[in-house]
Design an enzyme around this catalytic site. Structure first.
Site, PDB file in Angstrom:
ATOM      1  N   GLY A  69       0.826  -1.204   0.000  1.00 16.36           N
ATOM      2  CA  GLY A  69       0.000   0.000   0.000  1.00 16.36           C
ATOM      3  C   GLY A  69       0.856   1.248   0.000  1.00 16.36           C
ATOM      4  O   GLY A  69       0.560   2.238   0.672  1.00 16.36           O
ATOM      5  N   TYR A  96     -13.464  -2.532   9.955  1.00 15.65           N
ATOM      6  CA  TYR A  96     -12.110  -1.987  10.073  1.00 15.65           C
ATOM      7  C   TYR A  96     -11.559  -2.188  11.486  1.00 15.65           C
ATOM      8  O   TYR A  96     -10.402  -2.588  11.673  1.00 15.65           O
ATOM      9  CB  TYR A  96     -12.142  -0.505   9.703  1.00 15.65           C
ATOM     10  CG  TYR A  96     -10.813   0.196   9.609  1.00 15.65           C
ATOM     11  CD1 TYR A  96     -10.004   0.048   8.488  1.00 15.65           C
ATOM     12  CD2 TYR A  96     -10.379   1.040  10.629  1.00 15.65           C
ATOM     13  CE1 TYR A  96      -8.782   0.717   8.383  1.00 15.65           C
ATOM     14  CE2 TYR A  96      -9.168   1.718  10.537  1.00 15.65           C
ATOM     15  CZ  TYR A  96      -8.381   1.549   9.413  1.00 15.65           C
ATOM     16  OH  TYR A  96      -7.177   2.219   9.317  1.00 15.65           O
ATOM     17  N   LYS A 128      -8.287  -4.370  12.434  1.00  6.96           N
ATOM     18  CA  LYS A 128      -7.123  -3.751  13.063  1.00  6.96           C
ATOM     19  C   LYS A 128      -6.833  -4.363  14.435  1.00  6.96           C
ATOM     20  O   LYS A 128      -5.668  -4.458  14.852  1.00  6.96           O
ATOM     21  CB  LYS A 128      -7.331  -2.243  13.184  1.00  6.96           C
ATOM     22  CG  LYS A 128      -7.310  -1.519  11.838  1.00  6.96           C
ATOM     23  CD  LYS A 128      -6.040  -1.784  11.048  1.00  6.96           C
ATOM     24  CE  LYS A 128      -5.864  -0.844   9.876  1.00  6.96           C
ATOM     25  NZ  LYS A 128      -4.659  -1.160   9.076  1.00  6.96           N
TER      26      LYS A 128
END
Length: 251
Positions: A11, A152, A156
């Site tokens: 990324g 998310y 995480k």
């Protein structure tokens, strides 16, 4: 170090990943700049090469097993065996749970968790062979829970358990694994969040800064500084840790 080490940053075409790639290159590592779109990586690669570093753009879908295997082998062939890995690739598919689709959930899990697993599994063989490795996974303060981010937040938080287990399994091979959990960092992703909730980005940043003890929002360089340490030779006795880089305390 006598031989140049090779790092992979996923990324890395923009934002935090790009800044980490530039910092590791400045630290003397050869850097593979990975992103879904190989062409989008070229600007970062050019920055590194023009600064006297060594970098390679590599297109890779981190959630695809064959793509990951091909990318890691290409890096090993063209840059050198990767012994530093930063799993930074991420996406957002925010929504309240009653509106969230299964695709929203799966997309986030596949990029963050499956992607980190596939990349680490492919790279660790080069680390164990070298008896040296540094793995850094990007978590988030959202791991503590954040409205509209159940996918998310879960991903995480999962990365923190993933990190600690890697530290246990790979430590005897000279491989460390640590996680960085950023707070509010100015990136395209946080701008997208402001756009989604209909707030001007400058106002969004100021509102965030008001709630941060150091009274400012973070920049990608703040995360790159932490990654630089975790990836260094000097960090060999630090493993299984989650460092919150958020301008204040987090549990």
């Amino acid at each position: 170090m006598t031989d140049q080490r090779t790092a992979i940053v996923t990324g890395a075409a923009r934002g935090i990943g790009a800044e980490i790639a530039r910092r590791l290159a400045a630290d003397g590592l050869a850097v593979a700049v990975l992103d879904l779109d190989e062409g989008a990586c070229q600007g970062v690669v050019d920055d590194i090469n023009q600064g006297g570093g060594k970098a390679l753009a590599v297109g890779c879908d981190v959630s695809d097993e064959e793509s990951v295997s091909a990318a890691v082998e290409r890096v090993a062939t063209e840059l050198g065996a990767p012994t530093v890995l930063v799993n930074n690739a991420g996406v957002l598919r925010d929504n309240l749970i009653f509106k969230m689709t299964a695709d929203d959930w799966d997309t986030v899990m596949n990029v963050h968790l499956r992607g980190s697993f596939l990349m680490t599994r492919a790279a660790q063989k080069h680390m164990t062979a070298a008896k040296f490795g540094r793995i850094v996974n990007l978590s988030s303060t959202s791991a503590q829970g954040n409205r509209g981010q159940v996918n998310y937040s879960a991903a995480k938080a999962g990365l923190q358990g993933f990190t600690k287990t890697l530290a246990v399994e790979l430590g005897k091979f000279g491989v460390t694994a640590n996680a960085i959990a950023p707070g509010f960092i100015v990136t395209d992703m946080t701008k997208a969040t402001a756009d989604r909730v209909g707030i001007d980005f400058d106002e969004f940043q100021q509102l965030a800064a008001n709630d941060i003890p150091v009274q400012r929002v973070g920049r990608p360089a703040d995360i790159a500084n932490a990654a630089s340490f975790f990836c260094s030779e000097d960090a060999g006795f630090v493993s299984g840790q989650v460092l919150y880089v958020a301008g204040g305390p987090y549990d």
